[in-house]
Scaffold this motif. Structure first.
Motif, PDB file in Angstrom:
ATOM      1  N   SER A   1       0.829  -1.206   0.000  1.00  0.00           N
ATOM      2  CA  SER A   1       0.000   0.000   0.000  1.00  0.00           C
ATOM      3  C   SER A   1       0.865   1.259   0.000  1.00  0.00           C
ATOM      4  N   LEU A   2       1.954   1.268   0.766  1.00  0.00           N
ATOM      5  CA  LEU A   2       2.826   2.438   0.820  1.00  0.00           C
ATOM      6  C   LEU A   2       3.612   2.633  -0.474  1.00  0.00           C
ATOM      7  N   HIS A   3       3.771   1.553  -1.249  1.00  0.00           N
ATOM      8  CA  HIS A   3       4.484   1.651  -2.524  1.00  0.00           C
ATOM      9  C   HIS A   3       3.528   1.648  -3.715  1.00  0.00           C
ATOM     10  N   ASP A   4       2.225   1.772  -3.434  1.00  0.00           N
ATOM     11  CA  ASP A   4       1.212   1.802  -4.497  1.00  0.00           C
ATOM     12  C   ASP A   4       1.423   0.630  -5.459  1.00  0.00           C
ATOM     13  N   ASP A   5       1.516  -0.580  -4.887  1.00  0.00           N
ATOM     14  CA  ASP A   5       1.890  -1.767  -5.651  1.00  0.00           C
ATOM     15  C   ASP A   5       0.693  -2.636  -6.035  1.00  0.00           C
ATOM     16  N   TYR A   6      -0.526  -2.261  -5.612  1.00  0.00           N
ATOM     17  CA  TYR A   6      -1.711  -3.049  -5.976  1.00  0.00           C
ATOM     18  C   TYR A   6      -2.197  -2.625  -7.355  1.00  0.00           C
ATOM     19  N   GLU A   7      -2.464  -3.613  -8.206  1.00  0.00           N
ATOM     20  CA  GLU A   7      -2.883  -3.301  -9.570  1.00  0.00           C
ATOM     21  C   GLU A   7      -4.269  -2.671  -9.622  1.00  0.00           C
ATOM     22  N   ASN A   8      -5.154  -3.060  -8.720  1.00  0.00           N
ATOM     23  CA  ASN A   8      -6.545  -2.624  -8.816  1.00  0.00           C
ATOM     24  C   ASN A   8      -6.987  -1.754  -7.648  1.00  0.00           C
ATOM     25  N   ARG A   9      -6.029  -1.170  -6.924  1.00  0.00           N
ATOM     26  CA  ARG A   9      -6.406  -0.371  -5.766  1.00  0.00           C
ATOM     27  C   ARG A   9      -5.304   0.640  -5.462  1.00  0.00           C
ATOM     28  N   THR A  10      -5.691   1.874  -5.183  1.00  0.00           N
ATOM     29  CA  THR A  10      -4.769   2.906  -4.721  1.00  0.00           C
ATOM     30  C   THR A  10      -5.317   3.446  -3.408  1.00  0.00           C
ATOM     31  N   TYR A  11      -4.448   3.605  -2.422  1.00  0.00           N
ATOM     32  CA  TYR A  11      -4.883   4.021  -1.092  1.00  0.00           C
ATOM     33  C   TYR A  11      -4.607   5.506  -0.864  1.00  0.00           C
ATOM     34  N   PHE A  12      -5.582   6.143  -0.208  1.00  0.00           N
ATOM     35  CA  PHE A  12      -5.495   7.565   0.101  1.00  0.00           C
ATOM     36  C   PHE A  12      -5.839   7.784   1.561  1.00  0.00           C
ATOM     37  N   VAL A  13      -5.316   8.902   2.109  1.00  0.00           N
ATOM     38  CA  VAL A  13      -5.648   9.320   3.468  1.00  0.00           C
ATOM     39  C   VAL A  13      -6.550  10.543   3.384  1.00  0.00           C
ATOM     40  N   GLY A  14      -7.680  10.475   4.065  1.00  0.00           N
ATOM     41  CA  GLY A  14      -8.558  11.620   4.225  1.00  0.00           C
ATOM     42  C   GLY A  14      -8.666  11.955   5.701  1.00  0.00           C
ATOM     43  N   PHE A  15      -9.534  12.882   6.033  1.00  0.00           N
ATOM     44  CA  PHE A  15      -9.608  13.343   7.418  1.00  0.00           C
ATOM     45  C   PHE A  15     -11.057  13.553   7.830  1.00  0.00           C
ATOM     46  N   GLU A  16     -11.322  13.199   9.069  1.00  0.00           N
ATOM     47  CA  GLU A  16     -12.658  13.354   9.631  1.00  0.00           C
ATOM     48  C   GLU A  16     -12.561  14.248  10.859  1.00  0.00           C
ATOM     49  N   ALA A  17     -13.395  15.300  10.894  1.00  0.00           N
ATOM     50  CA  ALA A  17     -13.361  16.232  12.016  1.00  0.00           C
ATOM     51  C   ALA A  17     -13.926  15.580  13.269  1.00  0.00           C
ATOM     52  N   SER A  18     -13.296  15.865  14.412  1.00  0.00           N
ATOM     53  CA  SER A  18     -13.792  15.381  15.696  1.00  0.00           C
ATOM     54  C   SER A  18     -13.464  16.418  16.760  1.00  0.00           C
ATOM     55  N   GLY A  19     -13.950  16.192  17.964  1.00  0.00           N
ATOM     56  CA  GLY A  19     -13.684  17.131  19.043  1.00  0.00           C
ATOM     57  C   GLY A  19     -12.211  17.271  19.350  1.00  0.00           C
ATOM     58  N   ALA A  20     -11.436  16.208  19.069  1.00  0.00           N
ATOM     59  CA  ALA A  20      -9.993  16.228  19.350  1.00  0.00           C
ATOM     60  C   ALA A  20      -9.179  16.679  18.146  1.00  0.00           C
ATOM     61  N   GLY A  21      -9.850  17.133  17.087  1.00  0.00           N
ATOM     62  CA  GLY A  21      -9.145  17.542  15.873  1.00  0.00           C
ATOM     63  C   GLY A  21      -9.490  16.620  14.725  1.00  0.00           C
ATOM     64  N   GLU A  22      -8.620  16.554  13.754  1.00  0.00           N
ATOM     65  CA  GLU A  22      -8.860  15.714  12.581  1.00  0.00           C
ATOM     66  C   GLU A  22      -8.366  14.291  12.825  1.00  0.00           C
ATOM     67  N   ILE A  23      -9.205  13.330  12.461  1.00  0.00           N
ATOM     68  CA  ILE A  23      -8.837  11.921  12.570  1.00  0.00           C
ATOM     69  C   ILE A  23      -8.552  11.397  11.165  1.00  0.00           C
ATOM     70  N   PRO A  24      -7.390  10.766  10.951  1.00  0.00           N
ATOM     71  CA  PRO A  24      -7.095  10.243   9.613  1.00  0.00           C
ATOM     72  C   PRO A  24      -7.984   9.050   9.269  1.00  0.00           C
ATOM     73  N   ARG A  25      -8.483   9.053   8.043  1.00  0.00           N
ATOM     74  CA  ARG A  25      -9.268   7.946   7.501  1.00  0.00           C
ATOM     75  C   ARG A  25      -8.609   7.459   6.220  1.00  0.00           C
ATOM     76  N   VAL A  26      -8.463   6.158   6.074  1.00  0.00           N
ATOM     77  CA  VAL A  26      -7.834   5.585   4.886  1.00  0.00           C
ATOM     78  C   VAL A  26      -8.901   4.954   4.010  1.00  0.00           C
ATOM     79  N   GLY A  27      -8.801   5.195   2.727  1.00  0.00           N
ATOM     80  CA  GLY A  27      -9.726   4.583   1.769  1.00  0.00           C
ATOM     81  C   GLY A  27      -8.964   3.989   0.605  1.00  0.00           C
ATOM     82  N   GLY A  28      -9.464   2.881   0.095  1.00  0.00           N
ATOM     83  CA  GLY A  28      -8.858   2.244  -1.066  1.00  0.00           C
ATOM     84  C   GLY A  28      -9.720   2.498  -2.294  1.00  0.00           C
ATOM     85  N   GLN A  29      -9.186   3.248  -3.256  1.00  0.00           N
ATOM     86  CA  GLN A  29      -9.924   3.551  -4.475  1.00  0.00           C
ATOM     87  C   GLN A  29      -9.712   2.447  -5.500  1.00  0.00           C
TER      88      GLN A  29
END
Length: 399
Positions: free
Chosen positions: A90-118
């Motif tokens: 995933s860190l080397h973008d080595d999957y042929e049919n999937r690329t992973y991204f980090v997004g962010f979700e707001a919370s009371g403690a700040g932004e929480i990282p969310r990972v999604g596989g496109q």
């Protein structure tokens, strides 16, 4: 640390997998869960390594996606393959049919990282969706490519990505670019500093002890199946790879996967040949040296079975109402007579196939029914016992 765990794969191939390890088994959802665990600094279990010493105790192979170095490793990874493979690919973008991204979700403690596989797919020469390779399109969706977080020097690549994500030279553009770079830097620090604890077995550990620890300690999300355990034990006791033998079987009988999973059928046939019901308990008691010694006959039996089903126009698993016929006929193959009597035996097996399909014999307690019918059919083939003896031919119980 992630950096320390991945560096030996990247630079020198010092860490490899024993060949008996199963192949990748994690779903993309499980990979996503692991990546979010890393970014949030939460524990994800310990790894188990075996020091190699002067000589490898088990034949090794490289982690999928990592450089395939040919020299002897310093350590073999007994448990943690799924995690290390998922991190590396995933860190080397080595999957042929999937690329992973980090997004962010707001919370009371700040932004929480969310990972999604496109999901990715090709249309002509273009990899879709196009936005997944366009920094501006990725940034507009509030995402950062996971590959920018891999723990190696990426200064120029990160600067270039940020400039393409936020083009322009206005003060506002510069502030936005700086904010993205800061966010990437913080995430990279979280990845590089993530702690992957591990236990290490000394190079003097006997192979059977290492296998026993591997089986008992396996802690991944996808638990070891009986087949996984047998693959490990098989290589430890025979020096042969069951994975390789199954691959050779499929090459010899290419239609087999249309009917069922080859590894499952192997265990079922081996159990019946040892006069055991095809159950998980039986699989774990198999005589593995006998399995190796009988491999050619097992292959011949499976090839005969598939050919017989194709003659009956039963061309795949969807047209196979009772899968028990596969294991029973394949296990009976060694008991088939030759010359003139072979025709009668084939007639008996065809009759058995269609009785299995048009009765409820295998709708419940199929393992028990399989060993009963196997024994009775074997007796019919070997000593001329009455054809009506097999329970499946009992018209009153199974009309």
């Amino acid at each position: 640390y992630v950096d320390a765990a991945l560096a030996p794969l990247r630079k020198t191939g010092q860490i490899k997998l024993p060949r008996f390890q199963r192949f990748e088994a994690w779903s993309h959802n499980t990979i996503t869960s692991l990546l979010e665990t890393v970014l949030r600094g939460l524990p994800a279990g310990a790894a188990l390594v075996l020091a190699v010493g002067d000589e490898e105790k088990f034949v090794s192979r490289s982690v999928v996606g990592a450089p395939d170095f040919t020299h002897k490793p310093n350590e073999q990874l007994l448990d943690g393959q799924q995690r290390i493979t998922a991190l590396w690919r995933s860190l080397h973008d080595d999957y042929e049919n999937r690329t992973y991204f980090v997004g962010f979700e707001a919370s009371g403690a700040g932004e929480i990282p969310r990972v999604g596989g496109q999901k990715r797919w090709r249309r002509g020469d273009t990899l879709r969706p196009i936005w997944a390779d366009d920094p501006k399109g990725v940034h507009e969706r509030g995402l950062i490519p996971l590959r920018l977080l891999r723990p190696v020097e990426l200064g120029e690549e990160i600067v270039d990505w940020c400039e393409r994500a936020v083009p322009g030279d206005t003060p506002d553009d510069l502030r936005r670019r700086f904010a993205i770079q800061q966010k990437i830097t913080l995430l990279r620090g979280d990845v590089a500093a993530y702690n992957i604890p591990f236990l290490s077995l000394a190079a003097t550990t006997p192979p059977d002890v290492a296998l026993d620890v591997f089986i008992k300690m396996n802690t991944s999300f996808a638990r070891l199946t009986p087949y996984d355990v047998i693959v490990a034990q098989f290589e430890g006791r025979t020096g042969k790879s069951l994975h390789d033998l199954v691959a050779e079987l499929v090459e010899c009988v290419p239609a087999l996967p249309r009917y069922m999973e080859p590894s499952d059928l192997i265990l079922e046939v081996a159990a019946l040949r040892e006069d055991r019901a095809p159950t998980q308990a039986s699989y774990l008691r198999l005589d593995l040296q006998r399995l190796l010694d009988d491999w050619e006959e097992i292959t011949a039996g499976i090839a005969f079975t598939i050919a017989l089903l194709e003659e009956e126009q039963i061309l795949d698993g969807k047209r196979l109402p009772a899968v028990a016929v596969l294991r029973i006929i394949a296990a009976l193959h060694e008991h088939l007579p030759q010359l003139d009597e072979l025709g009668n035996a084939r007639h008996l097996l065809r009759k058995f196939i269609w009785r299995a399909f048009f009765t409820d014999r295998y709708e419940s307690a199929a393992a028990t029914a399989s060993i009963q019918d196997f024994r009775a059919l074997r007796a019919t083939l070997t000593d001329g016992s009455a054809e009506a003896a097999p329970p499946i031919f009992d018209e009153e119980r199974y009309p």
